[in-house]
Design a protein around this motif. Structure first.
Motif, PDB file in Angstrom:
ATOM      1  N   MET A  76      44.137  50.786  39.860  1.00  0.00           N
ATOM      2  CA  MET A  76      42.552  50.693  39.703  1.00  0.00           C
ATOM      3  C   MET A  76      42.157  49.508  39.709  1.00  0.00           C
ATOM      4  O   MET A  76      40.795  49.075  39.750  1.00  0.00           O
ATOM      5  CB  MET A  76      42.435  51.502  38.594  1.00  0.00           C
ATOM      6  CG  MET A  76      42.682  50.915  37.327  1.00  0.00           C
ATOM      7  SD  MET A  76      41.702  51.965  35.790  1.00  0.00           S
ATOM      8  CE  MET A  76      41.814  50.621  34.363  1.00  0.00           C
ATOM      9  N   LEU A  77      42.955  48.281  39.433  1.00  0.00           N
ATOM     10  CA  LEU A  77      42.816  46.843  39.452  1.00  0.00           C
ATOM     11  C   LEU A  77      42.389  46.220  40.863  1.00  0.00           C
ATOM     12  O   LEU A  77      42.181  45.297  40.927  1.00  0.00           O
ATOM     13  CB  LEU A  77      43.681  46.125  38.571  1.00  0.00           C
ATOM     14  CG  LEU A  77      43.591  46.552  37.230  1.00  0.00           C
ATOM     15  CD1 LEU A  77      44.488  45.542  36.388  1.00  0.00           C
ATOM     16  CD2 LEU A  77      42.375  46.289  36.418  1.00  0.00           C
ATOM     17  N   GLU A  78      42.810  47.113  41.951  1.00  0.00           N
ATOM     18  CA  GLU A  78      42.765  46.361  43.024  1.00  0.00           C
ATOM     19  C   GLU A  78      41.344  45.738  43.463  1.00  0.00           C
ATOM     20  O   GLU A  78      40.225  46.566  43.270  1.00  0.00           O
ATOM     21  CB  GLU A  78      43.161  47.566  44.246  1.00  0.00           C
ATOM     22  CG  GLU A  78      43.360  47.008  45.552  1.00  0.00           C
ATOM     23  CD  GLU A  78      43.594  48.122  46.684  1.00  0.00           C
ATOM     24  OE1 GLU A  78      43.733  47.808  47.880  1.00  0.00           O
ATOM     25  OE2 GLU A  78      43.939  49.108  46.273  1.00  0.00           O
ATOM     26  N   GLY A  79      41.446  44.578  43.779  1.00  0.00           N
ATOM     27  CA  GLY A  79      40.154  43.742  44.301  1.00  0.00           C
ATOM     28  C   GLY A  79      39.519  43.066  43.032  1.00  0.00           C
ATOM     29  O   GLY A  79      38.586  42.370  43.205  1.00  0.00           O
ATOM     30  N   GLN A  80      40.049  43.214  41.871  1.00  0.00           N
ATOM     31  CA  GLN A  80      39.467  42.533  40.622  1.00  0.00           C
ATOM     32  C   GLN A  80      40.585  41.260  40.634  1.00  0.00           C
ATOM     33  O   GLN A  80      41.615  41.666  40.408  1.00  0.00           O
ATOM     34  CB  GLN A  80      39.474  43.394  39.435  1.00  0.00           C
ATOM     35  CG  GLN A  80      38.410  44.609  39.814  1.00  0.00           C
ATOM     36  CD  GLN A  80      38.069  45.540  38.521  1.00  0.00           C
ATOM     37  OE1 GLN A  80      37.481  44.858  37.570  1.00  0.00           O
ATOM     38  NE2 GLN A  80      38.495  46.933  38.559  1.00  0.00           N
ATOM     39  N   THR A  81      39.582  40.538  39.843  1.00  0.00           N
ATOM     40  CA  THR A  81      40.469  39.148  39.301  1.00  0.00           C
ATOM     41  C   THR A  81      40.237  39.083  38.040  1.00  0.00           C
ATOM     42  O   THR A  81      39.156  39.381  37.481  1.00  0.00           O
ATOM     43  CB  THR A  81      40.104  38.003  40.363  1.00  0.00           C
ATOM     44  OG1 THR A  81      38.846  37.639  40.071  1.00  0.00           O
ATOM     45  CG2 THR A  81      40.682  38.254  41.819  1.00  0.00           C
ATOM     46  N   PHE A  82      41.367  38.359  37.365  1.00  0.00           N
ATOM     47  CA  PHE A  82      41.092  38.014  35.846  1.00  0.00           C
ATOM     48  C   PHE A  82      41.611  36.802  35.614  1.00  0.00           C
ATOM     49  O   PHE A  82      42.553  36.096  36.434  1.00  0.00           O
ATOM     50  CB  PHE A  82      41.936  38.956  34.948  1.00  0.00           C
ATOM     51  CG  PHE A  82      41.222  40.534  34.911  1.00  0.00           C
ATOM     52  CD1 PHE A  82      40.507  40.917  33.984  1.00  0.00           C
ATOM     53  CD2 PHE A  82      41.697  41.300  36.097  1.00  0.00           C
ATOM     54  CE1 PHE A  82      40.131  42.390  33.857  1.00  0.00           C
ATOM     55  CE2 PHE A  82      41.139  42.701  35.927  1.00  0.00           C
ATOM     56  CZ  PHE A  82      40.458  43.009  35.040  1.00  0.00           C
ATOM     57  N   SER A  83      41.166  35.888  34.725  1.00  0.00           N
ATOM     58  CA  SER A  83      41.631  34.581  34.546  1.00  0.00           C
ATOM     59  C   SER A  83      41.730  34.444  33.030  1.00  0.00           C
ATOM     60  O   SER A  83      40.465  35.170  32.299  1.00  0.00           O
ATOM     61  CB  SER A  83      40.881  33.429  35.265  1.00  0.00           C
ATOM     62  OG  SER A  83      39.363  33.601  34.982  1.00  0.00           O
TER      63      SER A  83
END
Length: 221
Positions: free
Chosen positions: A100-107
């Motif tokens: 479900m995190l496909e396409g999301q970025t975290f930093s």
């Protein structure tokens, strides 16, 4: 001292705002969609955020950490064993949840400070003792703070996903270990007084005494 909590996001993760009488505060576990409510409560109460405290690195507890920490220009505190999840939360999820995190970025937030077992953190007049409580994740920690009540001082544990009312944290995700989790509960939670309050990462608050008596997972401890 005041502690305000609210469930946030699809996972209904409890986010807590702990403040002292002078208005200094820390934010604990700002999960999905927590940022707006944090800003609202901080603004309405005239609080001054000093830090974000993370009980562990699972996505539902760190989803909004960068937004909250960087907005207030404050550091986020996390155990080093879970730090990598800040930029790669999918590494600690099951395949279906990671999808479900496909396409999301975290930093990571701009400033991250690592915490260790036995550390003491002070913000304003508030002092938090750090306990490393692995088992749910390798880097799970709890933050203990003493609150003055009409009946005298009482310990409050911001416990993340280690101990719940009538339950314990799941151990089926990467880094989880059921035996280690039970050891953490025995060594760090059950040594506390019965009237110590536990504020968990999900669900209602409880007390050490209640869980010692009624939690079916603790019968062999």
């Amino acid at each position: 001292m005041q502690i305000v909590g609210f469930p946030a996001g699809m996972f209904q993760t409890n986010c807590y705002i702990v403040s002292d009488d002078a208005g200094e505060c820390v934010i604990v576990d700002p999960g999905q969609d927590a940022e707006e409510q944090v800003r609202k409560q901080v603004s309405e109460a005239g609080l001054r955020p000093r830090a974000v405290l993370l009980t562990h690195g699972h996505l539902d507890h760190i989803w909004n950490v960068r937004e909250v920490a960087d907005h207030y220009r404050i550091p986020a505190y996390i155990h080093p064993d879970d730090r990598a999840m800040l930029s790669d939360p999918g590494s600690a999820l099951s395949p279906d949840l990671a999808a479900m995190l496909e396409g999301q970025t975290f930093s990571e937030p701009a400033e991250v400070i690592e915490v260790f077992d036995g550390d003491t953190l002070s913000f304003g007049s508030m002092t938090f003792d750090v306990d490393h409580v692995p088992g749910h994740s390798r880097g799970s920690v709890s933050f203990r703070v003493t609150v003055q009540t009409d009946d005298g001082p009482r310990e409050v544990v911001l416990g993340g996903d280690v101990l719940f009312q009538d339950g314990v944290g799941r151990t089926d995700l990467p880094g989880g270990d059921a035996e280690v989790l039970m050891q953490s509960i025995a060594k760090k939670f059950l040594v506390l007084d019965d009237d110590a309050v536990v504020l968990p990462g999900h669900g209602p608050s409880t007390s050490i005494g209640r869980e010692r008596r009624a939690n079916p997972f603790l019968r062999d401890l």
